[in-house]
Write a protein that holds these residues in place. Structure first.
Motif, PDB file in Angstrom:
ATOM      1  N   ALA A   1      60.394  -3.615  35.392  1.00 47.09           N
ATOM      2  CA  ALA A   1      61.369  -3.386  36.464  1.00 47.09           C
ATOM      3  C   ALA A   1      60.685  -3.420  37.823  1.00 47.09           C
ATOM      4  O   ALA A   1      61.233  -3.967  38.789  1.00 47.09           O
TER       5      ALA A   1
ATOM      6  N   GLY B   1      59.899  -7.078  38.590  1.00 50.73           N
ATOM      7  CA  GLY B   1      61.124  -7.779  38.959  1.00 50.73           C
ATOM      8  C   GLY B   1      61.612  -7.398  40.345  1.00 50.73           C
ATOM      9  O   GLY B   1      62.049  -8.255  41.121  1.00 50.73           O
TER      10      GLY B   1
ATOM     11  N   THR C   1      66.131  -2.940  37.251  1.00 48.52           N
ATOM     12  CA  THR C   1      65.457  -3.823  38.209  1.00 48.52           C
ATOM     13  C   THR C   1      66.295  -4.027  39.462  1.00 48.52           C
ATOM     14  O   THR C   1      65.779  -3.986  40.591  1.00 48.52           O
TER      15      THR C   1
ATOM     16  N   SER D   1      65.151  -2.885  43.131  1.00 53.85           N
ATOM     17  CA  SER D   1      65.026  -3.878  44.195  1.00 53.85           C
ATOM     18  C   SER D   1      65.919  -3.537  45.377  1.00 53.85           C
ATOM     19  O   SER D   1      65.576  -3.808  46.533  1.00 53.85           O
TER      20      SER D   1
END
Length: 282
Positions: free
Chosen positions: A84, A87, A126, A130
């Motif tokens: 994660a 990513g 993820t 992000s």
């Protein structure tokens, strides 16, 4: 001693139930505006907090259910965190540049190696990480988490590596990444499109109209606004899968073998100690 063979983490009955539940909630969250009337006054920005509040415990529920079904342990949870983080770090490299998002390539291969349940949780976590990293927290975030979770889950549901390996496997993953990239974009378009109402153009959402009429408008909206963006994402996913996929698949499979997620715990006293143990039944 034989080397344990890596295989995707299985989905047990409890994990499957949790995945079905979160999928049904996601379908309702994306699609209910199509059934709303003209006086509903809705907006996804209003229901996003509720979806997010439901989604987080359900993601935890999938992890807990997978642990309970003996498919995931602390090593797998640690790998979930590492992937994660990778990513989340990959996403800013291409976001905003013609749809070039390298994280999709990682999600395809991770879901393939580690299974659909792991893939779904990885996709959602993820996207969450992000969003925190890039400051992209907004009403779209829980929808992105769901869509990416489905994208990674689908990779885990492809025919198993015992049936397809080598170049055929890479070709299958590249094709899935290509089609899945368009599917992700289309699903996310539905989230934003229903907010665009009250305009004169024939491609915007009109609450209360028949579903068939709105779906025709939605298709026109996708063709007019997002095909180029989705094509960039799909093309990059295909290129990265075909060029780097074999190496990353080997690395992920080697990591799962070393972690031996599903290896049973046994205790071997050794030949010397076994010789001094009293016979059974005494």
């Amino acid at each position: 001693m034989s080397t344990p063979r890596s295989r995707p983490l299985r989905i047990g009955p409890r994990a499957a139930t949790a995945l079905v539940l979160v999928t049904l909630i996601g379908i309702a969250a994306f699609g209910w505006p199509l059934l709303a009337d003209r006086q509903s006054g809705f907006a996804h920005s209003h229901d996003a907090p509720w979806l997010f509040a439901a989604l987080l415990p359900l993601l935890v529920g999938v992890v807990v259910a997978t642990i309970a079904d003996d498919g995931m342990d602390a090593k797998a949870v640690a790998m979930l965190g590492v992937l994660a983080a990778v990513g989340a770090a990959l996403r800013p490299l291409g976001a905003g540049t013609g749809g070039l998002e390298p994280m999709f390539f990682l999600m395809v291969l991770s879901g393939r190696v580690l299974g659909p349940g792991f893939g779904f949780v990885l996709g959602g976590v993820t996207m969450f990480a992000s969003a925190l990293l890039t400051g992209g927290v907004g009403p779209w975030m829980p929808f992105q988490m769901l869509a990416m979770g489905w994208f990674s889950l689908g990779a885990g549901l492809l025919p198993g590596p015992d049936r397809i390996r080598g170049r055929a496997e890479l070709a299958m993953l590249a094709l899935y990444g290509f089609l899945g990239s368009f599917a992700y974009g289309t699903i996310m378009n539905l989230q934003g499109w229903v907010i665009l109402q009250g305009r004169d153009q024939g491609i915007y959402f009109s609450p209360g109209d028949p579903i068939s009429a709105n779906l025709v408008r939605f298709l026109s909206y996708c063709l007019a606004t997002s095909v180029g963006w989705d094509l960039g994402r799909a093309a990059l996913t295909v290129v990265l899968t075909l060029t780097l996929g074999a190496t990353l698949l080997k690395a992920l499979r080697r990591a799962t073998r070393k972690a031996a997620f599903d290896a049973p715990v046994t205790f071997d006293p050794g030949p010397d100690r076994a010789a001094h143990l009293p016979p059974k039944g005494t």
